[in-house]
Enzyme design. Structure first.
Site, PDB file in Angstrom:
ATOM      1  N   HIS A  60       0.802  -1.216   0.000  1.00 22.10           N
ATOM      2  CA  HIS A  60       0.000   0.000   0.000  1.00 22.10           C
ATOM      3  C   HIS A  60       0.841   1.276   0.000  1.00 22.10           C
ATOM      4  O   HIS A  60       0.288   2.372  -0.106  1.00 22.10           O
ATOM      5  CB  HIS A  60      -0.951   0.003   1.202  1.00 22.10           C
ATOM      6  N   GLU A 161      -5.654 -11.463   8.493  1.00 24.93           N
ATOM      7  CA  GLU A 161      -6.421 -10.213   8.468  1.00 24.93           C
ATOM      8  C   GLU A 161      -7.848 -10.398   7.957  1.00 24.93           C
ATOM      9  O   GLU A 161      -8.472  -9.433   7.500  1.00 24.93           O
ATOM     10  CB  GLU A 161      -5.687  -9.163   7.627  1.00 24.93           C
ATOM     11  N   ASP A 187      -8.199  -4.544   7.663  1.00 21.95           N
ATOM     12  CA  ASP A 187      -8.880  -5.574   6.880  1.00 21.95           C
ATOM     13  C   ASP A 187      -9.626  -6.549   7.784  1.00 21.95           C
ATOM     14  O   ASP A 187     -10.723  -7.003   7.449  1.00 21.95           O
ATOM     15  CB  ASP A 187      -7.884  -6.318   5.996  1.00 21.95           C
TER      16      ASP A 187
END
Length: 275
Positions: A60, A161, A187
């Protein structure tokens, strides 16, 4: 000559520094930071703050492989242990990040035993895995031959997650070659129906964290988590031993906002007008 001697001493200290797995195997805990900015200067400055590890985020963060290949040694030169989050559970990029010198790989969205086994294969040489030989950039940075060094130092860290991963957690943790798992709270919260973020006000969220930490304790696997400095004591108390407490973008935003607030406070009167 003095600078050359200091650089040599720095390299020797880095080579003597125990790896993450050695710290965890001795029962220790580790605090880390996250880098999302594609800058070797930011990476080194983060390392020099004293974190036990610094993660280069290729999932990310705004970081590509060329950035990561320069940031990873910069973290080592700054006195910390470089790890990386791969963009996905794919052996090509995992191998390249390890070849660049990462001491461990965080692998996103590992939800099944098959996905956990794939992560291990990508991180390990045969016969435990299928990583290809070719550590061109990093083999001179270790205190012994790289092929020997990786056996004790490279950490495979799948991310837990999702609720699917929790349902399969005991089986995932039984996969040989996993050193730690890493919780992505955002998440995890999404799959719990809470929306992204930490939700410590929710019993559903905190029970999920406790389930993960307890399962890791039973399996002898380190539990890791993305957190903040303010949450660190709680996460350690729950049994997590790999706790990320800061990130470069968040620290920059906070520091800049603090300095601006101080400046405005110093230069305004009580009624808000400029002096």
């Amino acid at each position: 000559m003095l600078m050359r001697d200091e650089t040599r001493e720095k390299r020797e200290r880095m080579r003597d520094m125990p790896g993450l797995r050695a710290i965890w195997n001795s029962g220790g805990s580790t605090f880390g930071s996250w880098t999302s900015v594609p800058s070797m200067m930011t990476a080194e400055a983060t390392a020099r703050a004293g974190f036990d590890y610094v993660c280069v985020d290729m999932q990310h963060g705004a970081i590509d492989y060329a950035d990561a290949a320069s940031m990873i040694p910069a973290i080592g030169f700054g006195g910390s242990r470089p790890i990386a989050r791969a963009p996905w559970n794919e052996p090509g990029i995992i191998g390249k990040l390890l070849d660049a010198g990462a001491h461990g790989i965080i692998v996103p969205m590992v939800n099944t035993v098959a996905e956990a086994e794939a992560a291990v294969r990508a991180c390990r040489y045969a016969p435990e895995g299928a990583r290809s030989w070719g550590p061109t950039a990093t083999q001179a940075r270790t205190d012994r031959p790289y092929f020997e060094w990786v056996q004790d130092n490279v950490a495979c860290i799948p991310m837990i997650e999702t609720t699917q991963a929790i349902d399969n957690l005991d089986d995932i943790l039984a996969v040989p070659g996993i050193d730690a798992v890493y919780v992505g709270p955002a998440d995890l919260s999404i799959t719990l129906g809470l929306g992204p973020g930490n939700h410590d006000e929710s019993t559903l969220f905190t029970e999920a964290l406790d389930t993960i930490a307890a399962a890791c304790e039973r399996a002898g696997v380190v539990s890791g988590i993305h957190a903040t400095g303010a949450l660190a004591a709680d996460r350690l108390g729950r049994g997590f031993r790999m706790v990320t407490v800061a990130g470069d973008i968040q620290a920059m935003k906070s520091g800049l906002a603090t300095e601006l607030a101080l400046a405005r406070d110093e230069h305004h009167s009580a009624d808000g007008s400029m002096y």
